[in-house]
Motif scaffolding. Structure first.
Motif, PDB file in Angstrom:
ATOM      1  N   SER A  38       0.832  -1.199   0.000  1.00  0.00           N
ATOM      2  CA  SER A  38       0.000   0.000   0.000  1.00  0.00           C
ATOM      3  C   SER A  38       0.870   1.253   0.000  1.00  0.00           C
ATOM      4  O   SER A  38       2.044   1.215   0.373  1.00  0.00           O
ATOM      5  CB  SER A  38      -0.926   0.009   1.219  1.00  0.00           C
ATOM      6  OG  SER A  38      -0.183   0.162   2.409  1.00  0.00           O
ATOM      7  N   VAL A  39       0.265   2.334  -0.440  1.00  0.00           N
ATOM      8  CA  VAL A  39       0.896   3.650  -0.407  1.00  0.00           C
ATOM      9  C   VAL A  39      -0.125   4.603   0.201  1.00  0.00           C
ATOM     10  O   VAL A  39      -1.295   4.605  -0.203  1.00  0.00           O
ATOM     11  CB  VAL A  39       1.291   4.136  -1.817  1.00  0.00           C
ATOM     12  CG1 VAL A  39       1.816   5.567  -1.777  1.00  0.00           C
ATOM     13  CG2 VAL A  39       2.330   3.207  -2.437  1.00  0.00           C
ATOM     14  N   ARG A  77       6.843   2.758  -9.055  1.00  0.00           N
ATOM     15  CA  ARG A  77       8.088   3.377  -9.509  1.00  0.00           C
ATOM     16  C   ARG A  77       8.296   4.672  -8.738  1.00  0.00           C
ATOM     17  O   ARG A  77       7.345   5.423  -8.502  1.00  0.00           O
ATOM     18  CB  ARG A  77       8.034   3.705 -10.998  1.00  0.00           C
ATOM     19  CG  ARG A  77       8.119   2.466 -11.867  1.00  0.00           C
ATOM     20  CD  ARG A  77       7.976   2.867 -13.292  1.00  0.00           C
ATOM     21  NE  ARG A  77       6.626   3.429 -13.390  1.00  0.00           N
ATOM     22  CZ  ARG A  77       5.857   3.365 -14.447  1.00  0.00           C
ATOM     23  NH1 ARG A  77       6.299   2.835 -15.529  1.00  0.00           N
ATOM     24  NH2 ARG A  77       4.650   3.859 -14.460  1.00  0.00           N
ATOM     25  N   MET A  78       9.557   4.920  -8.368  1.00  0.00           N
ATOM     26  CA  MET A  78       9.880   6.159  -7.683  1.00  0.00           C
ATOM     27  C   MET A  78      11.234   6.651  -8.157  1.00  0.00           C
ATOM     28  O   MET A  78      12.182   5.878  -8.254  1.00  0.00           O
ATOM     29  CB  MET A  78       9.912   5.959  -6.158  1.00  0.00           C
ATOM     30  CG  MET A  78      10.206   7.235  -5.409  1.00  0.00           C
ATOM     31  SD  MET A  78       9.978   7.107  -3.626  1.00  0.00           S
ATOM     32  CE  MET A  78      11.308   6.024  -3.174  1.00  0.00           C
ATOM     33  N   ALA A  79      11.304   7.927  -8.439  1.00  0.00           N
ATOM     34  CA  ALA A  79      12.564   8.566  -8.812  1.00  0.00           C
ATOM     35  C   ALA A  79      12.679   9.830  -7.984  1.00  0.00           C
ATOM     36  O   ALA A  79      11.832  10.718  -8.085  1.00  0.00           O
ATOM     37  CB  ALA A  79      12.587   8.903 -10.295  1.00  0.00           C
ATOM     38  N   GLY A  80      13.675   9.892  -7.100  1.00  0.00           N
ATOM     39  CA  GLY A  80      13.820  11.035  -6.208  1.00  0.00           C
ATOM     40  C   GLY A  80      12.992  10.850  -4.951  1.00  0.00           C
ATOM     41  O   GLY A  80      12.064  10.051  -4.928  1.00  0.00           O
ATOM     42  N   ILE A  81      13.348  11.573  -3.901  1.00  0.00           N
ATOM     43  CA  ILE A  81      12.602  11.395  -2.650  1.00  0.00           C
ATOM     44  C   ILE A  81      12.211  12.697  -1.965  1.00  0.00           C
ATOM     45  O   ILE A  81      11.479  12.686  -1.000  1.00  0.00           O
ATOM     46  CB  ILE A  81      13.398  10.536  -1.648  1.00  0.00           C
ATOM     47  CG1 ILE A  81      14.755  11.165  -1.362  1.00  0.00           C
ATOM     48  CG2 ILE A  81      13.516   9.111  -2.114  1.00  0.00           C
ATOM     49  CD1 ILE A  81      15.516  10.506  -0.237  1.00  0.00           C
ATOM     50  N   LEU A  82      12.688  13.838  -2.436  1.00  0.00           N
ATOM     51  CA  LEU A  82      12.382  15.096  -1.770  1.00  0.00           C
ATOM     52  C   LEU A  82      11.080  15.694  -2.276  1.00  0.00           C
ATOM     53  O   LEU A  82      10.704  15.512  -3.428  1.00  0.00           O
ATOM     54  CB  LEU A  82      13.526  16.091  -1.968  1.00  0.00           C
ATOM     55  CG  LEU A  82      14.876  15.668  -1.395  1.00  0.00           C
ATOM     56  CD1 LEU A  82      15.940  16.684  -1.767  1.00  0.00           C
ATOM     57  CD2 LEU A  82      14.790  15.518   0.110  1.00  0.00           C
ATOM     58  N   VAL A 104       4.046  13.866  -9.890  1.00  0.00           N
ATOM     59  CA  VAL A 104       5.167  14.184 -10.767  1.00  0.00           C
ATOM     60  C   VAL A 104       5.628  15.616 -10.529  1.00  0.00           C
ATOM     61  O   VAL A 104       4.823  16.544 -10.567  1.00  0.00           O
ATOM     62  CB  VAL A 104       4.768  14.004 -12.250  1.00  0.00           C
ATOM     63  CG1 VAL A 104       5.932  14.326 -13.167  1.00  0.00           C
ATOM     64  CG2 VAL A 104       4.257  12.593 -12.506  1.00  0.00           C
ATOM     65  N   GLY A 105       6.933  15.767 -10.292  1.00  0.00           N
ATOM     66  CA  GLY A 105       7.562  17.077 -10.189  1.00  0.00           C
ATOM     67  C   GLY A 105       8.607  17.215 -11.275  1.00  0.00           C
ATOM     68  O   GLY A 105       8.724  16.358 -12.156  1.00  0.00           O
ATOM     69  N   ASP A 106       9.396  18.279 -11.208  1.00  0.00           N
ATOM     70  CA  ASP A 106      10.423  18.495 -12.234  1.00  0.00           C
ATOM     71  C   ASP A 106      11.440  17.362 -12.294  1.00  0.00           C
ATOM     72  O   ASP A 106      11.840  16.939 -13.358  1.00  0.00           O
ATOM     73  CB  ASP A 106      11.167  19.804 -11.987  1.00  0.00           C
ATOM     74  CG  ASP A 106      10.324  20.997 -12.375  1.00  0.00           C
ATOM     75  OD1 ASP A 106       9.340  20.825 -13.126  1.00  0.00           O
ATOM     76  OD2 ASP A 106      10.644  22.105 -11.913  1.00  0.00           O
ATOM     77  N   SER A 111       4.820   6.758  -9.084  1.00  0.00           N
ATOM     78  CA  SER A 111       3.668   6.296  -9.852  1.00  0.00           C
ATOM     79  C   SER A 111       3.421   4.825  -9.545  1.00  0.00           C
ATOM     80  O   SER A 111       4.344   4.081  -9.204  1.00  0.00           O
ATOM     81  CB  SER A 111       3.883   6.513 -11.353  1.00  0.00           C
ATOM     82  OG  SER A 111       4.976   5.751 -11.809  1.00  0.00           O
ATOM     83  N   PHE A 112       2.149   4.424  -9.648  1.00  0.00           N
ATOM     84  CA  PHE A 112       1.772   3.031  -9.372  1.00  0.00           C
ATOM     85  C   PHE A 112       0.339   2.793  -9.816  1.00  0.00           C
ATOM     86  O   PHE A 112      -0.389   3.727 -10.140  1.00  0.00           O
ATOM     87  CB  PHE A 112       1.925   2.702  -7.881  1.00  0.00           C
ATOM     88  CG  PHE A 112       1.189   3.631  -6.946  1.00  0.00           C
ATOM     89  CD1 PHE A 112      -0.138   3.416  -6.609  1.00  0.00           C
ATOM     90  CD2 PHE A 112       1.827   4.730  -6.389  1.00  0.00           C
ATOM     91  CE1 PHE A 112      -0.814   4.264  -5.743  1.00  0.00           C
ATOM     92  CE2 PHE A 112       1.179   5.588  -5.518  1.00  0.00           C
ATOM     93  CZ  PHE A 112      -0.149   5.352  -5.201  1.00  0.00           C
TER      94      PHE A 112
END
Length: 130
Positions: A38-39, A77-82, A104-106, A111-112
């Protein structure tokens, strides 16, 4: 997808008024639970409901916080954490009822796909001074 359709807890507080769109709310919390697949996202908004819970009248508040748990998550999927101030939040329901979720940021993204979502907690807080 609208919050009023899938999150009746918010619909009760807002009645015929449109509940806050998560895309316009501050995203202040993210919890990823790999054991339960879960998220959970925590959102906050100054858009106060016209039908607040009676117990909220005991103290002043100017912010509503709500937590949404997405369950049976796949394709995570995750890219970056801040956190980023400028970001978009998107939920789309496909024809089989699954939810495609993305923040989604810069330079960052989460996403999931999820089988369901629900509001797990709603509370009010006082941000700054009144």
């Amino acid at each position: 997808m609208t919050a009023s359709r899938h999150w009746p807890e918010l619909r009760l507080l807002y009645g015929t008024a449109q509940p806050p769109d998560p895309g316009t709310c501050a995203l202040f919390y993210v919890h990823i639970d790999e054991r339960n697949t879960s998220v959970t996202f925590g959102f906050e908004t100054p858009q106060l409901p016209p039908y607040p819970k009676p117990e909220w009248s005991a103290k002043p508040y100017n912010t509503l916080r709500f937590f949404v748990e997405f369950t049976d998550v796949t394709d995570f999927r995750m890219a970056g954490i801040l956190a980023e101030a400028e970001r978009s939040f998107r939920i789309a329901e496909d024809t089989s009822g699954f939810l495609d979720v993305a923040v989604v940021g810069d330079r960052r993204e989460i996403s999931f796909r999820a089988a369901a979502s629900r509001v797990t907690q709603i509370r009010v807080e006082l941000q700054g001074g009144v």
